[in-house]
Design an enzyme around this catalytic site. Structure first.
Site, mmCIF file in Angstrom:
data_model
loop_
_atom_site.group_PDB
_atom_site.id
_atom_site.type_symbol
_atom_site.label_atom_id
_atom_site.label_comp_id
_atom_site.label_asym_id
_atom_site.label_seq_id
_atom_site.Cartn_x
_atom_site.Cartn_y
_atom_site.Cartn_z
ATOM 1 N N LYS A 128 -46.119 52.662 -41.495
ATOM 2 C CA LYS A 128 -44.674 52.347 -41.218
ATOM 3 C C LYS A 128 -43.690 53.292 -40.663
ATOM 4 O O LYS A 128 -43.192 53.096 -39.586
ATOM 5 C CB LYS A 128 -44.386 51.554 -42.189
ATOM 6 C CG LYS A 128 -45.241 50.294 -42.845
ATOM 7 C CD LYS A 128 -44.609 49.891 -44.056
ATOM 8 C CE LYS A 128 -45.549 48.461 -44.253
ATOM 9 N NZ LYS A 128 -46.859 48.779 -44.798
ATOM 10 N N LYS A 163 -39.899 45.630 -46.887
ATOM 11 C CA LYS A 163 -41.407 46.213 -47.277
ATOM 12 C C LYS A 163 -41.329 47.629 -47.852
ATOM 13 O O LYS A 163 -40.843 48.499 -47.385
ATOM 14 C CB LYS A 163 -42.214 45.938 -45.931
ATOM 15 C CG LYS A 163 -41.856 47.120 -44.610
ATOM 16 C CD LYS A 163 -42.566 47.102 -43.459
ATOM 17 C CE LYS A 163 -42.102 45.742 -42.509
ATOM 18 N NZ LYS A 163 -42.767 45.715 -41.220
ATOM 19 N N ARG A 213 -51.686 41.668 -33.155
ATOM 20 C CA ARG A 213 -52.561 43.132 -33.457
ATOM 21 C C ARG A 213 -53.164 43.502 -31.850
ATOM 22 O O ARG A 213 -53.838 42.816 -31.423
ATOM 23 C CB ARG A 213 -53.526 42.752 -34.324
ATOM 24 C CG ARG A 213 -54.488 43.978 -34.282
ATOM 25 C CD ARG A 213 -53.926 45.177 -34.774
ATOM 26 N NE ARG A 213 -53.183 45.317 -36.096
ATOM 27 C CZ ARG A 213 -53.752 45.330 -37.154
ATOM 28 N NH1 ARG A 213 -55.115 45.339 -37.508
ATOM 29 N NH2 ARG A 213 -52.965 45.558 -38.251
ATOM 30 N N ARG A 228 -51.219 36.749 -34.752
ATOM 31 C CA ARG A 228 -51.567 36.249 -36.250
ATOM 32 C C ARG A 228 -50.236 35.232 -36.434
ATOM 33 O O ARG A 228 -49.248 35.761 -36.889
ATOM 34 C CB ARG A 228 -51.727 37.342 -37.239
ATOM 35 C CG ARG A 228 -53.163 38.256 -36.797
ATOM 36 C CD ARG A 228 -53.027 39.470 -37.366
ATOM 37 N NE ARG A 228 -52.015 40.170 -37.183
ATOM 38 C CZ ARG A 228 -51.505 41.670 -37.312
ATOM 39 N NH1 ARG A 228 -52.496 42.164 -38.234
ATOM 40 N NH2 ARG A 228 -50.741 42.316 -36.933
ATOM 41 N N ARG A 236 -44.928 36.074 -43.060
ATOM 42 C CA ARG A 236 -46.163 36.932 -42.790
ATOM 43 C C ARG A 236 -47.208 36.212 -41.905
ATOM 44 O O ARG A 236 -47.817 35.530 -42.314
ATOM 45 C CB ARG A 236 -46.469 37.602 -44.281
ATOM 46 C CG ARG A 236 -45.543 38.071 -44.972
ATOM 47 C CD ARG A 236 -46.048 38.524 -46.265
ATOM 48 N NE ARG A 236 -46.587 37.377 -46.961
ATOM 49 C CZ ARG A 236 -47.182 37.369 -48.071
ATOM 50 N NH1 ARG A 236 -47.572 38.517 -48.784
ATOM 51 N NH2 ARG A 236 -47.735 36.132 -48.665
ATOM 52 N N ASP A 276 -49.070 46.815 -34.104
ATOM 53 C CA ASP A 276 -48.622 45.362 -34.609
ATOM 54 C C ASP A 276 -47.240 45.217 -33.747
ATOM 55 O O ASP A 276 -46.335 45.837 -33.827
ATOM 56 C CB ASP A 276 -48.174 45.395 -36.100
ATOM 57 C CG ASP A 276 -49.493 45.368 -36.880
ATOM 58 O OD1 ASP A 276 -50.669 45.101 -36.291
ATOM 59 O OD2 ASP A 276 -49.423 45.689 -37.951
ATOM 60 N N GLU A 284 -45.538 48.276 -36.763
ATOM 61 C CA GLU A 284 -46.414 49.241 -37.426
ATOM 62 C C GLU A 284 -47.440 49.864 -36.583
ATOM 63 O O GLU A 284 -47.702 49.219 -35.640
ATOM 64 C CB GLU A 284 -46.927 48.496 -38.577
ATOM 65 C CG GLU A 284 -46.182 47.936 -39.797
ATOM 66 C CD GLU A 284 -47.072 47.623 -41.283
ATOM 67 O OE1 GLU A 284 -48.323 48.006 -41.034
ATOM 68 O OE2 GLU A 284 -46.583 46.724 -41.840
ATOM 69 N N ASN A 286 -51.025 51.191 -37.169
ATOM 70 C CA ASN A 286 -52.181 51.170 -38.181
ATOM 71 C C ASN A 286 -53.362 52.322 -37.853
ATOM 72 O O ASN A 286 -53.740 51.829 -36.690
ATOM 73 C CB ASN A 286 -52.728 49.699 -38.526
ATOM 74 C CG ASN A 286 -51.804 48.813 -38.842
ATOM 75 O OD1 ASN A 286 -51.556 48.494 -40.097
ATOM 76 N ND2 ASN A 286 -51.208 48.114 -37.897
#
Length: 322
Positions: A128, A163, A213, A228, A236, A276, A284, A286
């Protein structure tokens, strides 16, 4: 001579092979003739300053209706330097044990093993906080442990997302609007009464169209994203939180975000990354164990793990020439 590839991952017997990206990597490497070695994080150890592991030869196979999708040989104790490539695919949280694992793997890296992703960069790039290195690509964001700062952010932006910095899969994410009677307790719980930093961001209504993603291999994006889509009444999009994955080509904005971030990924040895994106903004980056290979492969007839292996083979060849 066949390349030797080791993978450090959570217990393989607990995965869902039809959707697991680490399993896709093992299948791709095996198809390319690699010798595969399996390790859990606690199989790594040091002796006399040498990085070693109790590792097992592993074979894997695609058997959708068969629970027996892998076979392991007996454990053998070997130096990590015997391997050509090590994939570290342990899921967050990034805790002290994860830190020690990266330090052992860095010793193997010094002896010539290609570790993916680079251990030092895994330590540097909180998934993050790393996104904030590209603040021009993000929505309004605050990282703080101070209740008064967090409350002021909610007052200023009216609709926000809270978060923790060390969770995954959408865990402990809260949508908080101005006037929410639970604001104090949310802040107390997430910050542990001001002891831990958390992130709060302006809520992005574009989440309704999906949390995309995007996978990048050595800075090059796969040309499709997995959007997503959240369940009705959910904020979410994470698949682990029940989101539905819809494949789509990268937009012009998606490509621009990738181009902005790619040079840093390449410079830091972040070979395989999941970006993301909600709407026009990254949320984010990842780096520990990005997923969605299987879903994108199924949607578009790709073989993303094979692309990754081909790029890593070139890196091993380049490294051997240096």
């Amino acid at each position: 001579m066949a390349l030797k590839l080791g993978i450090v991952m959570d217990p393989i017997e607990q995965i869902k092979p039809y959707k697991d990206s680490s399993f896709a990597m093992l299948l791709a490497a095996q198809a390319r003739g690699y010798e595969l070695f399996y390790m859990n994080p606690n199989d790594l150890y040091l002796t006399q300053g040498t990085a070693q592991a109790q590792m097992q030869l592993i074979k894997v196979w695609e058997t959708p209706d068969d629970p027996n999708y892998f076979a392991l040989a007996n454990k053998q104790q070997r130096p990590l330097a015997d391997l050509d490539i090590i994939l570290i695919r342990q899921d967050p949280p990034f805790n002290q044990d994860y830190l020690y694992c990266t330090q052992i793997l860095e010793m193997a890296e010094r002896q010539g093993v290609l570790v993916v992703n680079k251990p030092q960069s895994l330590r540097d790039a909180n998934e993050k906080l790393f996104a904030t290195w590209f603040s021009d690509c993000m929505t309004d964001t605050l990282v703080s442990a101070k209740a008064e700062q967090l409350k002021a952010f909610v007052d200023a932006h009216k609709d926000t997302i809270f978060k923790p910095l060390d969770a995954m899969g959408g865990a402990s994410i809260f949508r908080v609007k101005q006037g929410d009677p639970n604001l104090n307790v949310i802040i107390e719980n997430l910050t542990d009464h001001g002891r831990h930093l958390i992130m709060v961001q302006r809520f992005l209504p574009a989440i309704a169209q999906g949390d995309k993603r995007i996978l990048l291999i050595d800075g090059e994006p796969v040309p499709y994203a997995l959007a997503r889509i959240p369940l009705a009444g959910e904020n979410r999009g994470n698949l682990a939180a029940g989101g539905c994955g819809v494949g789509q080509p990268l937009s012009v904005r998606d490509k621009a975000l990738c181009a902005r971030i790619a040079p840093t990924l390449k410079a830091r040895g972040l070979w395989f990354v999941g970006l993301d994106v909600i709407g026009d903004y990254i949320t984010e980056i990842n780096v520990t164990s990005p997923t969605c290979i299987r879903e994108l492969d199924a949607h578009f007839g790709l073989n993303i793990a094979d692309q990754l292996m081909r790029r890593l083979e070139l890196a091993v060849e380049e490294q051997s020439r240096d």
